[in-house]
Design an enzyme around this catalytic site. Structure first.
Site, mmCIF file in Angstrom:
data_model
loop_
_atom_site.group_PDB
_atom_site.id
_atom_site.type_symbol
_atom_site.label_atom_id
_atom_site.label_comp_id
_atom_site.label_asym_id
_atom_site.label_seq_id
_atom_site.Cartn_x
_atom_site.Cartn_y
_atom_site.Cartn_z
ATOM 1 N N SER A 124 0.728 -1.157 0.229
ATOM 2 C CA SER A 124 -0.085 -0.077 -0.069
ATOM 3 C C SER A 124 1.019 1.264 0.039
ATOM 4 C CB SER A 124 -0.794 -0.141 1.265
ATOM 5 O OG SER A 124 -2.005 0.875 0.975
ATOM 6 N N SER A 440 -21.156 -2.516 18.827
ATOM 7 C CA SER A 440 -21.623 -2.595 17.448
ATOM 8 C C SER A 440 -22.413 -3.662 17.020
ATOM 9 C CB SER A 440 -20.222 -2.707 16.606
ATOM 10 O OG SER A 440 -20.334 -2.090 15.268
#
Length: 650
Positions: A124, A440
């Site tokens: 990346s 969550s």
């Protein structure tokens, strides 16, 4: 040190040390097995958008020690200073200076590295830096040792055209959306958001730099099958002022694809990994084409979805799992509750009184995570120690292999087992002081199983509290103010949330698309919108001038095929008031910068209207998943508030 960082620990195969190369901190991995021959040398550069991570991250540490052991190579894993505190060219210069130090003959000799077998790798942003420093070495007369290879793993290689086919196709893709990538690029150069806005609209290259587009013209550089009918058009011209203020985004050291052919033809053999579902895919593909055209031996591997991306990401996350380890304060064991694997945390200090019991459910979008993740292991042992409580941290089967209601049923069955009198007695838990918590997706499951217990005549023990940490509570309206305001917010964007929701029910992407466009609820279910009407349920300050409009009607076929998204066990906000009024005392954490913020706010309003005692902790500077960022003070503040509330109310 970040919570995901690990100390430099040697094992039976590899010696791990830390040192500095030209004042840049690096980790050094040297195989322990004896070798008469000089070893290969691999200089590795971590990713993280020039803003995040380090060589100490558990995932990079694991990769480096695997490479050292399996390749019988000396691996140097370098750090570099990060944005936003430091901008280009600092990151480039740090990496380049560390690499130049490593390539000194005396340093290679010290580590037993063959000077003819040295390569550079990175992923990346690290792939960007690897390509850039490899190019720079060609122009450095003081470096006599040449690299044999460069290996670029889904690299970011150009800043000019952020509207190539891969950017268009994967603009909303989870983990690295176009907006997230643009934010990383702009942070590399400045904290001035005007550059980010210009890059996102692909209107940042001034006319006097338009000649550079020939180096990134995907219409001529991409293989035909990756164009997929896209029509190339030259990016719109941008402001000369931006380029004058932040010239780095046009610098070849930041955008290696801008190198001319005369430089490229001198590069070493190159290996490039690209991924189909990646905004950066075309950067790698164009670089391969240009290198091959320049006569460089360049090959690429295209990961075209060999594994489902949720499964792949879960595998990566599992590198952060920790073994079952007791410490001086807490005994940790693993067992099964009704065939569901759980971790059990029991304080070691003696207690004459029965203890509190906390049943914790991890998050991860019903697709990711486990009780073994370091962040959940730490939270569970901190809760057990500070609260003097027995903590059960449960696992459950995950999507995409398993869909609703499997996750709900696994958690419910494990909780029912825990609530048996003989089980509570075995662990010394007071049956009048048991609560459920989750974050969550785990907050979703906590709310759902707490509701379900109200209708279960076989469970005689009642929960005293429920604690919901930035929970996902409704599937009907994915266009509330918090979804609109935080649609592109890192960590949990709207697109990623829609993907998680849809994966909970099916791998059929048509549901995801319908949910993302907020056009998935059929007309025959429109009466359910009264339970999630944010215009009447949100406090005024959270509406912020937004105008409510009823979501568009969706296909009845989707609801027939995947009825789970209209099931109260998946969307606890759909429960009617008669059920809500029987719920236990509730603690809800919401964060300002979170698409799920309004789910929690609406549940607080509905519970309060039903007469339930609710404590609402709204974190103005919080974002989704912040409890996992233990390097931030806000995370510890929220954890302390959560444990203190449990101490006072459980």
């Amino acid at each position: 040190m970040s919570v995901n960082d690990v100390p430099p620990t040697s094992d039976e195969n590899v010696t791990v040390t830390e040192t500095k190369f030209n004042n840049i901190p690096v980790r050094v991995y040297v195989p322990k097995r004896k070798s008469e021959a000089l070893k290969r040398g691999v200089f590795y550069i971590h990713g993280g958008g020039w803003c995040l991570d380090s060589a100490a991250s558990e995932s990079y540490d694991q990769l480096s020690r695997w490479t050292a052991d399996r390749l019988d190579a000396v691996v140097i894993s370098t750090n570099y200073r990060l944005a936003p505190k430091h901008h280009f060219p600092t990151q480039f210069e740090d990496v380049y200076n560390a690499l130049r130090w490593f390539l000194r003959k005396e340093v290679l000799a010290e580590y037993g590295v063959n000077p003819e077998r040295v390569g550079v790798s990175g992923d990346s942003a690290g792939g960007n830096l690897a390509a850039a420093v490899t190019q720079q070495l060609l122009e450095d007369p003081d470096v006599k040792i040449k690299l044999k290879i460069q290996s670029l793993i889904y690299p970011a290689l150009q800043t000019l055209d952020l509207d190539s086919p891969s950017y268009q196709e994967n603009a909303q893709f989870p983990f690295l959306s176009k907006s997230f990538m643009v934010r990383f690029w702009s942070e590399y150069f400045t904290t001035d958001r005007s550059l980010e806005k210009a890059m996102f609209s692909n209107q940042h290259v001034p006319v006097e730099s338009s000649h550079l587009f020939k180096f990134v013209n995907w219409s001529s550089l991409l293989p035909e099958r990756f164009k997929k009918g896209h029509v190339y058009s030259s990016p719109r011209q941008g402001s000369s002022e931006l380029a004058k203020k932040y010239p780095g985004f046009l610098d070849v050291r930041a955008a290696p694809l801008l190198a001319d052919d005369s430089k490229l033809r001198s590069l070493p053999r190159t290996y490039v990994i690209t991924c189909q579902y990646d905004v950066l895919r075309d950067d790698g593909l164009m670089y391969v084409t240009r290198l091959q055209n320049a006569g460089v031996r360049a090959s690429f591997v295209e990961l075209l979805g060999l594994n489902h991306f949720m499964e792949t990401f879960n595998t990566i996350m599992s590198l952060n799992n920790v073994p079952v380890t007791s410490d001086e304060n807490v005994t940790v064991t693993e067992t099964k509750f009704n065939n569901i694997p759980v971790r059990v945390y029991v304080p070691k200090r003696k207690s004459e009184a029965l203890r509190r019991g906390v049943f914790y459910i991890h998050g991860g979008g019903w697709c990711l995570g486990s009780a073994a993740l370091k962040k959940y292991d730490l939270l569970s042992r901190w809760t057990a120690d500070r609260l003097d409580a027995v903590v059960i941290s449960t696992n459950y089967r995950l999507a995409p292999k398993h869909h609703f209601p499997t996750q709900f049923q696994d958690v419910y069955n494990a909780l029912r087992w825990f609530l048996r009198k003989e089980v509570l007695a075995e662990y010394g838990v007071n049956p009048e002081r048991v609560g459920v918590s989750g974050d969550s997706a785990g907050g979703n499951l906590a709310a759902a199983v707490t509701q379900q217990l109200l209708e279960d005549p076989d469970v005689k023990i009642k929960l005293k509290i429920q604690s919901l940490i930035y929970p996902a509570l409704q599937t009907l309206d994915l266009d509330s103010p918090s979804y609109q305001e935080n649609a592109q917010f890192p960590v949990l964007s709207k697109s990623l949330t829609a993907r998680f929701w849809s994966e909970y029910f099916t791998t059929d992407r048509s549901l995801e698309k319908a949910m993302f466009s907020n056009q998935h609820v059929p007309v025959e279910s429109s009466h359910l919108f009264k339970f999630v009407n944010w215009s009447s349920l949100l406090p005024e300050r959270f509406k912020k001038g937004h105008v409510y409009s009823s979501p568009r009607q969706g296909s009845s076929e989707l609801a027939k095929k995947y009825p789970g998204f209209l099931d109260v066990r998946a969307a606890p906000l759909l429960a009617d008031d008669s059920k809500l009024r029987s719920l236990p005392q509730t603690y809800v954490i919401t964060c300002q910068y979170d698409v799920l913020r309004d789910d929690g706010l609406m549940y607080v309003t509905r519970l309060q209207n039903a007469g339930v005692r609710v404590t609402h902790n709204h974190v103005e500077d919080g974002f989704h998943g912040v409890l996992s960022f233990l390097e931030l003070s806000i995370s510890h503040r929220m954890i302390s508030q959560y444990i203190n509330w449990l101490r006072e109310n459980l």
